[in-house]
Design an enzyme around this catalytic site. Structure first.
Site, short mmCIF file in Angstrom:
data_model
loop_
_atom_site.label_atom_id
_atom_site.label_comp_id
_atom_site.label_asym_id
_atom_site.label_seq_id
_atom_site.Cartn_x
_atom_site.Cartn_y
_atom_site.Cartn_z
N LEU A 29 85.13 73.57 47.61
CA LEU A 29 84.47 72.92 46.47
C LEU A 29 82.95 73.05 46.53
O LEU A 29 82.29 73.09 45.49
CB LEU A 29 84.87 71.44 46.39
CG LEU A 29 86.34 71.20 46.04
CD1 LEU A 29 86.67 69.71 46.11
CD2 LEU A 29 86.65 71.74 44.65
N GLY A 72 89.32 67.53 46.69
CA GLY A 72 88.26 66.52 46.81
C GLY A 72 88.56 65.57 47.94
O GLY A 72 89.54 65.72 48.67
N ASN A 128 92.85 55.19 40.22
CA ASN A 128 92.84 53.77 39.84
C ASN A 128 91.66 53.04 40.48
O ASN A 128 91.28 51.96 40.02
CB ASN A 128 94.17 53.11 40.24
CG ASN A 128 94.32 52.91 41.73
OD1 ASN A 128 93.94 51.86 42.26
ND2 ASN A 128 94.84 53.89 42.46
N LEU A 131 93.24 68.70 42.12
CA LEU A 131 93.55 67.65 43.09
C LEU A 131 92.58 67.69 44.26
O LEU A 131 92.59 66.80 45.11
CB LEU A 131 94.97 67.83 43.65
CG LEU A 131 96.14 67.81 42.68
CD1 LEU A 131 97.46 67.90 43.45
CD2 LEU A 131 96.12 66.56 41.81
N TYR A 162 84.28 55.92 47.08
CA TYR A 162 85.24 56.89 46.53
C TYR A 162 85.46 56.61 45.03
O TYR A 162 85.40 57.54 44.20
CB TYR A 162 86.53 56.78 47.33
CG TYR A 162 87.75 57.37 46.69
CD1 TYR A 162 87.84 58.74 46.46
CD2 TYR A 162 88.84 56.57 46.33
CE1 TYR A 162 88.98 59.29 45.88
CE2 TYR A 162 89.97 57.11 45.76
CZ TYR A 162 90.04 58.47 45.52
OH TYR A 162 91.16 59.00 44.96
N SER A 182 99.47 55.42 42.63
CA SER A 182 99.89 55.75 43.99
C SER A 182 100.96 56.82 43.89
O SER A 182 102.12 56.51 43.58
CB SER A 182 100.46 54.51 44.69
OG SER A 182 99.55 53.43 44.58
C1 15L Z 1 94.05 56.92 45.72
O1 15L Z 1 93.17 57.24 44.92
C2 15L Z 1 94.23 57.63 47.00
O2 15L Z 1 93.94 59.00 46.89
C3 15L Z 1 95.61 57.43 47.60
O3 15L Z 1 95.57 57.83 48.95
C4 15L Z 1 96.08 55.98 47.47
O4 15L Z 1 95.29 55.14 48.25
C5 15L Z 1 96.02 55.56 46.03
O5 15L Z 1 94.75 55.76 45.49
C6 15L Z 1 96.41 54.10 45.82
O6 15L Z 1 95.61 53.34 45.29
O7 15L Z 1 97.53 53.74 46.19
#
Ligand code: 15L
Length: 268
Positions: free
Chosen positions: A50, A71, A110, A69, A134, A163
């Site tokens: 990336l 990252g 999320n 996907l 993140y 998830s």
């Molecule tokens: C995410 O964004 C993560 O990449 C994944 O590992 C989970 O933690 C997921 O969210 C989640 O909220 O369950």
């Protein structure tokens, strides 16, 4: 649909969905930072990093669509998050601009809205309330996608994935779970709908306990088939008395809301 670029193909979600992508593409370019050798007949491998704009441009050549996907996918120190999810996403969109603007599925999260309480149902108009560095990087990603749409007409489906795992394993995931097949069905809908635009969609299966209202995205024709409720008895037997004060159960982002800042020596 003929040729899809899959970034992050060596990650856990990339590995899980690869066997299903032959249903929606004639050819899949699987890309990542490490070589992949177990290629199916419809797959080719391209090494792409990336932070390396040229490698992304080369990997995207001739592709009709991109499933991004790649990252940094969890909370962590700011430097690698920034490199992969901020600089890396800019490189991805520039590669798309140089390659005829294939549609992009941007794997948002999320955790962009993680500080909304679990007691509320929210839709795509909800204010971003990121729960982690993140999550903040994904807010940037959504803004970048919107910017390229407004400025250049680049279409992106922004999927705030809940998830995405084999099955739900805790109470929160009874609300947030997204099955692999519902994810791939979403990609198909986003890549074939006549006009995509730049919608924000919550990435969860047809869960009875969902926190999210996707009615604004009905025009995509996506109808998730799975429902986390099928695992409810199993989860409730394994974790009989969830603590309602546990961050896992207070906010939509669950445990991410309670993680400390991971200090990065390089940036201290
Ligand atoms: C995410 O964004 C993560 O990449 C994944 O590992 C989970 O933690 C997921 O969210 C989640 O909220 O369950």
């Amino acid at each position: 649909m003929t040729k899809i670029l899959l970034t992050g193909a060596t990650g856990s979600m990339g590995r899980a969905i690869r066997p299903l992508l032959g249903e929606i593409a004639e050819e899949v370019v699987v890309s990542g930072r490490r070589e992949i050798t177990d290629l199916a007949p419809h797959e080719t491998f391209r090494l792409a990093e990336l932070h390396d704009a040229a490698s992304l441009k080369a990997a995207m050549q001739g592709c009709d669509a991109v499933i991004h996907l790649g990252g940094y996918s969890v909370e962590g120190p700011f430097a690698p998050i920034m490199e992969a999810n901020i600089l890396g996403l800019y490189n991805l969109y520039e590669a798309a601009r140089a390659n005829g603007q294939p549609r992009i599925l941007f794997a948002s999260s999320n955790h962009v809205v993680g500080f909304h309480p679990q007691s509320e149902v929210i839709d795509a108009s909800a204010m971003p309330r990121p729960d982690s560095l993140y999550g903040v990087s994904k807010v940037f990603g959504e803004a970048l996608a919107r910017f390229y749409f407004e400025k250049f007409g680049q279409e992106t489906a922004i999927l705030r994935i809940g998830s995405c795992f084999d099955e739900p394993t805790d109470h929160r995931m009874l609300s947030t779970w997204l099955s692999y097949r519902d994810f791939v069905a979403f990609c198909r809908a986003a890549f074939t709908v006549p006009v995509l635009g730049c919608p924000i969609v919550y990435g969860c299966s047809a869960n009875d306990r969902s926190f999210w209202d996707n009615r604004a995205a009905n025009y995509l024709g996506w109808q998730p088939q799975d429902n986390a409720e099928a695992w409810a008895a199993q989860v409730e037997a394994a974790i009989p008395n969830p603590d309602p004060q546990d961050p896992l159960h207070l906010y939509q982002g669950g445990k991410f809301t309670a993680l400390p800042i991971d200090e990065d020596d390089d940036n201290a």
